[in-house]
Enzyme design. Structure first.
Site, PDB file in Angstrom:
ATOM      1  N   HIS A 266      44.206  28.483 -21.224  1.00 14.46           N
ATOM      2  CA  HIS A 266      43.529  27.501 -20.387  1.00 14.46           C
ATOM      3  C   HIS A 266      42.976  26.328 -21.192  1.00 14.46           C
ATOM      4  O   HIS A 266      42.092  25.615 -20.734  1.00 14.46           O
ATOM      5  CB  HIS A 266      42.433  28.151 -19.531  1.00 14.46           C
ATOM      6  CG  HIS A 266      42.907  29.373 -18.816  1.00 14.46           C
ATOM      7  ND1 HIS A 266      44.032  29.372 -18.014  1.00 14.46           N
ATOM      8  CD2 HIS A 266      42.444  30.653 -18.810  1.00 14.46           C
ATOM      9  CE1 HIS A 266      44.224  30.593 -17.548  1.00 14.46           C
ATOM     10  NE2 HIS A 266      43.286  31.380 -18.014  1.00 14.46           N
TER      11      HIS A 266
ATOM     12  N   GLU B 184      44.735  20.263 -17.857  1.00 14.82           N
ATOM     13  CA  GLU B 184      43.553  20.975 -17.367  1.00 14.82           C
ATOM     14  C   GLU B 184      42.783  19.979 -16.517  1.00 14.82           C
ATOM     15  O   GLU B 184      42.668  18.790 -16.881  1.00 14.82           O
ATOM     16  CB  GLU B 184      42.702  21.517 -18.510  1.00 14.82           C
ATOM     17  CG  GLU B 184      43.405  22.512 -19.403  1.00 14.82           C
ATOM     18  CD  GLU B 184      43.900  23.766 -18.692  1.00 14.82           C
ATOM     19  OE1 GLU B 184      43.351  24.097 -17.627  1.00 14.82           O
ATOM     20  OE2 GLU B 184      44.841  24.395 -19.199  1.00 14.82           O
TER      21      GLU B 184
ATOM     22  N   ASP C 279      51.216  20.131 -20.109  1.00 16.70           N
ATOM     23  CA  ASP C 279      50.211  20.951 -19.419  1.00 16.70           C
ATOM     24  C   ASP C 279      48.954  20.118 -19.256  1.00 16.70           C
ATOM     25  O   ASP C 279      48.599  19.328 -20.142  1.00 16.70           O
ATOM     26  CB  ASP C 279      49.890  22.230 -20.199  1.00 16.70           C
ATOM     27  CG  ASP C 279      48.947  23.137 -19.408  1.00 16.70           C
ATOM     28  OD1 ASP C 279      49.414  23.806 -18.466  1.00 16.70           O
ATOM     29  OD2 ASP C 279      47.735  23.175 -19.721  1.00 16.70           O
TER      30      ASP C 279
ATOM     31  N   ASP D 176      48.265  26.135 -24.024  1.00 17.88           N
ATOM     32  CA  ASP D 176      49.200  26.470 -22.948  1.00 17.88           C
ATOM     33  C   ASP D 176      50.498  25.676 -23.058  1.00 17.88           C
ATOM     34  O   ASP D 176      51.579  26.190 -22.747  1.00 17.88           O
ATOM     35  CB  ASP D 176      48.546  26.229 -21.584  1.00 17.88           C
ATOM     36  CG  ASP D 176      47.500  27.284 -21.239  1.00 17.88           C
ATOM     37  OD1 ASP D 176      47.298  28.206 -22.051  1.00 17.88           O
ATOM     38  OD2 ASP D 176      46.878  27.175 -20.168  1.00 17.88           O
TER      39      ASP D 176
END
Length: 200
Positions: A172, A16, A14, A177
């Site tokens: 987030h 960001e 994941d 996540d």
């Protein structure tokens, strides 16, 4: 593992970011969960990695993205590393697991995986990394898998349907996540195994 996924090692990733465009927007966090398989053929998390990442030179960062993720770039405890360092450490662990599992290549598992794979590939290109262990365009998407298995495509809703605890206040963050996406992926794969859907 190699037999189960046709020679691929599924690694949950994941990211960001500073926006939606992998070519122009900053990679700000990246996390990975690398699985192993027990004697019964069930997946579990073997180890995980997490890095806060320094934006590359000239990167675009949308304020809306920072507001959404809660990332504070100037936080004194952020302790970010370069894209090159983060990828090098993750790829080193992935290659070690590839060797241990007898797999030939990693395949990215993500929730809306095309997004994460796009940012991973863009960072690999920026850093000039020649040996990327991940398949360049194939991936496993837990949004699709959860839609099939549980009738839910939003990560929080899919986790709820799979009886996986999900704290929206922690969402987030790449670390959180990734952990929840991994739990969801393992739940789907393991349930399929237990139902007799995978004959090894």
């Amino acid at each position: 593992m190699a037999r189960r996924f046709r020679g691929y090692l599924p690694v949950v990733i994941d990211v960001e970011t500073g926006g939606f465009n992998s070519a122009t927007d900053a990679l700000l966090e990246i996390a990975a969960v690398i699985p192993a398989m027990d004697d019964g053929g069930l997946l579990y998390a073997e180890h995980s990695l997490f890095y806060r990442v320094e934006p590359f030179t000239g990167a675009n960062i949308e304020q809306a993205a920072l507001d959404f993720t809660g990332i504070k770039l100037d936080h004194p405890l952020r302790m970010a590393v370069s894209e090159e360092r983060a990828l090098a450490e993750i790829f080193k662990s992935v290659r070690k697991s590839l060797k241990a599992s007898g797999c030939k290549r990693a395949i990215l598992v993500g929730h809306n995986s095309h997004f994460d794979l796009g940012f991973l590939n863009a960072a690999v290109e920026r850093c000039g990394i020649k040996r990327n262990p991940f398949h360049p365009f194939s991936s496993f998407d837990t949004a699709t898998l959860a839609g099939l298995a549980y009738g839910q495509t939003v990560l929080a809703k899919a986790c709820e349907a799979a009886a996986i605890n999900f704290d929206s206040r922690e969402a987030h963050s790449a670390r959180y996540d990734t952990e929840k996406t991994a739990e969801l992926f393992f739940a789907i794969v393991n349930r399929w195994k237990e139902m007799g859907g995978w004959d090894d």
